[in-house]
Design a protein around this motif. Sequence first.
Motif, PDB file in Angstrom:
ATOM      1  N   PHE A  13      -2.673  -3.680  -8.139  1.00  0.00           N
ATOM      2  CA  PHE A  13      -1.368  -3.604  -8.802  1.00  0.00           C
ATOM      3  C   PHE A  13      -0.281  -3.104  -7.845  1.00  0.00           C
ATOM      4  N   TRP A  14      -0.656  -2.168  -6.992  1.00  0.00           N
ATOM      5  CA  TRP A  14       0.338  -1.581  -6.089  1.00  0.00           C
ATOM      6  C   TRP A  14       0.658  -2.512  -4.926  1.00  0.00           C
ATOM      7  N   MET A  15      -0.363  -3.003  -4.257  1.00  0.00           N
ATOM      8  CA  MET A  15      -0.173  -3.751  -3.013  1.00  0.00           C
ATOM      9  C   MET A  15       0.166  -5.224  -3.257  1.00  0.00           C
ATOM     10  N   GLU A  16      -0.507  -5.831  -4.236  1.00  0.00           N
ATOM     11  CA  GLU A  16      -0.311  -7.269  -4.408  1.00  0.00           C
ATOM     12  C   GLU A  16       0.738  -7.595  -5.477  1.00  0.00           C
ATOM     13  N   HIS A  54       2.972  -5.301  -6.497  1.00  0.00           N
ATOM     14  CA  HIS A  54       4.130  -4.434  -6.224  1.00  0.00           C
ATOM     15  C   HIS A  54       4.586  -3.683  -7.475  1.00  0.00           C
ATOM     16  N   LEU A  55       3.628  -3.325  -8.310  1.00  0.00           N
ATOM     17  CA  LEU A  55       3.942  -2.537  -9.504  1.00  0.00           C
ATOM     18  C   LEU A  55       3.837  -1.062  -9.132  1.00  0.00           C
ATOM     19  N   ARG A  56       4.829  -0.309  -9.456  1.00  0.00           N
ATOM     20  CA  ARG A  56       4.868   1.095  -9.053  1.00  0.00           C
ATOM     21  C   ARG A  56       4.565   2.038 -10.219  1.00  0.00           C
ATOM     22  N   GLU A  57       4.371   1.483 -11.411  1.00  0.00           N
ATOM     23  CA  GLU A  57       4.053   2.311 -12.579  1.00  0.00           C
ATOM     24  C   GLU A  57       2.772   1.784 -13.224  1.00  0.00           C
ATOM     25  N   THR A  58       1.769   2.629 -13.232  1.00  0.00           N
ATOM     26  CA  THR A  58       0.469   2.230 -13.780  1.00  0.00           C
ATOM     27  C   THR A  58      -0.030   3.315 -14.724  1.00  0.00           C
ATOM     28  N   ARG A  59      -0.653   2.879 -15.809  1.00  0.00           N
ATOM     29  CA  ARG A  59      -1.290   3.823 -16.736  1.00  0.00           C
ATOM     30  C   ARG A  59      -2.785   3.663 -16.629  1.00  0.00           C
ATOM     31  N   PHE A  82      -9.635  12.023  -9.460  1.00  0.00           N
ATOM     32  CA  PHE A  82      -8.803  10.970 -10.038  1.00  0.00           C
ATOM     33  C   PHE A  82      -7.512  11.477 -10.682  1.00  0.00           C
ATOM     34  N   THR A  83      -7.489  12.712 -11.143  1.00  0.00           N
ATOM     35  CA  THR A  83      -6.188  13.244 -11.579  1.00  0.00           C
ATOM     36  C   THR A  83      -5.271  13.387 -10.360  1.00  0.00           C
ATOM     37  N   GLY A  84      -5.866  13.688  -9.220  1.00  0.00           N
ATOM     38  CA  GLY A  84      -5.087  13.741  -7.975  1.00  0.00           C
ATOM     39  C   GLY A  84      -4.549  12.361  -7.603  1.00  0.00           C
ATOM     40  N   ARG A  85      -5.380  11.353  -7.787  1.00  0.00           N
ATOM     41  CA  ARG A  85      -4.947   9.991  -7.452  1.00  0.00           C
ATOM     42  C   ARG A  85      -3.800   9.548  -8.379  1.00  0.00           C
ATOM     43  N   ALA A  90      -5.217   5.932   2.666  1.00  0.00           N
ATOM     44  CA  ALA A  90      -4.614   6.311   1.388  1.00  0.00           C
ATOM     45  C   ALA A  90      -3.147   6.636   1.553  1.00  0.00           C
ATOM     46  N   GLY A  91      -2.338   5.998   0.735  1.00  0.00           N
ATOM     47  CA  GLY A  91      -0.942   6.376   0.576  1.00  0.00           C
ATOM     48  C   GLY A  91      -0.822   6.754  -0.879  1.00  0.00           C
ATOM     49  N   ASN A  92       0.006   6.006  -1.607  1.00  0.00           N
ATOM     50  CA  ASN A  92       0.024   6.193  -3.058  1.00  0.00           C
ATOM     51  C   ASN A  92      -1.277   5.710  -3.682  1.00  0.00           C
ATOM     52  N   VAL A  93      -1.836   4.667  -3.082  1.00  0.00           N
ATOM     53  CA  VAL A  93      -3.155   4.185  -3.504  1.00  0.00           C
ATOM     54  C   VAL A  93      -3.976   3.953  -2.238  1.00  0.00           C
TER      55      VAL A  93
END
Lengths: 230, 390
Positions: free
Chosen positions: A122-125, A127-132, A157-160, B194-197
């Motif tokens: 979701f982030w890299m491909e 380009h979504l910056r908000e994920t639940r 994972f709370t850290g992630r 690791a960055g944001n992900v």
Amino acid sequence: MTYKLGISRLDELIGDIKSGTNIMMIGPPISGKDDIANIIAYQGLLDANAAVIVSTREPGNNVLEWFERYNLDIPMDRIGIVDCVTRTLGFGAPDTDNIKMASSPVDLTGIGVKISQFFEHFWMEMHLRETRLCINSLSTILMYSNLQTVFRFLHVFTGRIKAANALGIYVIEEGMHDEKTIVTLKQLFDGMIEIRESEEGYQIRAVGFTPKPTPWFDYEIDGANIVLRG
Amino acid sequence: MIETGIPKLDDYLNGGVPIGKTLVYYAYPGVEGTVFGMQSLCHSISNGMSGVYVASSTEPHRIREQFSEFGWDTDEYGDRFAIIDAFSGLIGADSHERYVVADPEDTRSLTQCVKNAMEDLREPGVIVFESLSTIMDLCGESETLDAIEEWNQYAMLYDHAMIYNFTAWPYSDDTLLSIKEDVCDSTIFVGGIAGNVIFGQYFGVLKANWTDAVRKCVLFKVLKPGGVRAYIPKILVTGPFDAGKSTFVHALSTRAVSVDRLGTTIALDHGHVDHKGFAADIFGTPGQARFDPIIKLISGEAMGVFLVLDSTRAEDFARGRQMLEITRSFGLPVVIVANKQDCDGALTPEDILGQLDMPETIPVMPAVATTGEGVFEAFETLIDMVMEVG
């Protein structure tokens, strides 16, 4: 970057939830926690977020069927499910674009890898910056692994979630765990959604987002909507 | 010596893991570490050895499916492959495996099975643990560390190699340090960028006490089927107009796409290569001068470059050199592909290098992109150079 739960009265009272927030949702059995978790995920999809749901009690297809059942037009390219159930039932279902299979709720390493893969996608491909991220439920994971193990997993994972500016929702069955377990896990969360039984049915409130907890609200779940009264 | 089967790792370990030695894949949570042990096991069995997989978080039939997803058919291995089932007992399920751990939460019960399996392996073999961390979660940190010592001693006694997958969840500092530095002869770190992900994965040798290990990091991807592949995220293919760049990209790639008009690339070529344990994404630039402004955009962050030249057109070589400058590729590993070697008047690689006025250390590889001749040799040469730099 902020989030809304999609539970109107609570959203009005607690305001925007800042990114990187981890929320425990705790309540008694059959109080509609599954629906509420899905409603929160759906609100994310409406807000152009991505949603990752870790399902430890229902096969991944059932989670997708929930959205279909209520005719919710969800963007399939923004939803990912980590299915911890199907393979424990003996089905050799392969991963799909939307559903990645973990071996079992014991396999925290595998669950972690699948979550990371969705987040990366979701982030890299996309380009979504908000994920639940919605883990439904921690109670199943706690049935298979001890508290310390689950604590370590959640610590990572709370850290992630914070690093990814995401929103984490973690569902827990009230009454299944001793007080020590709940107190230990609470340390990892920034806020709570509490559900309790009342004479009328069930009540909900949010804790930790405002100086005082919100009032308790009676609620009804109507399809994919949660209606608060009072 | 037992080869790990992980690309480049055996080179870095001076051939692999000696019999009687132990190795741990020390993985960052969220990174695909488990496949490393699986791949090492299957590679060893494919080389004629026997192997045992200790399943601690997955049912045995599911383990076999997982191997199969990577293209490793455990049925073909016959009795050279066995599973120690340290999972079914945990969920109260029946097991039909040869070795079943009665109480997966007790290291003594597990040790007994490991010992039995080692005794049954007549020839030197390899024992791979699916997840040391799961065992640690179930049995306790200090108990597991003690058990590892015992298992490693048995491995030495019975002439086997031990390989552990370990996920570095936040255990106590002492435990993590012990796993990383003490308990095994070799530690391979499997990490995430690791960055944001986590957006990339790599491995590297932290220690190996039998050799002066090469301490380089290798980016990797996990393919199904295929397993761990050393991964180069970006290789550039550039060169003058009509040198055969698109043909070269397509000849090399398992899948490729070109943005072209009337057969001429006007934006870029993109291909994915999967060859001999290495994976790479390759990007081809247009060759015409009018596209020079976008070439810079395409070429950023490349890790290596192919300069494709038409061996029959010496008059274009200066343009080839110029394109290396435009792509800001100097300093990166470069392989010159002397294409169209099958055409009349093709210059030899030596002649081409002479006319280019470039360092003699730059390899010039003869190729015929239309038939695929020489393209993979060029790829292997560039990969070696990129890995050498890494």
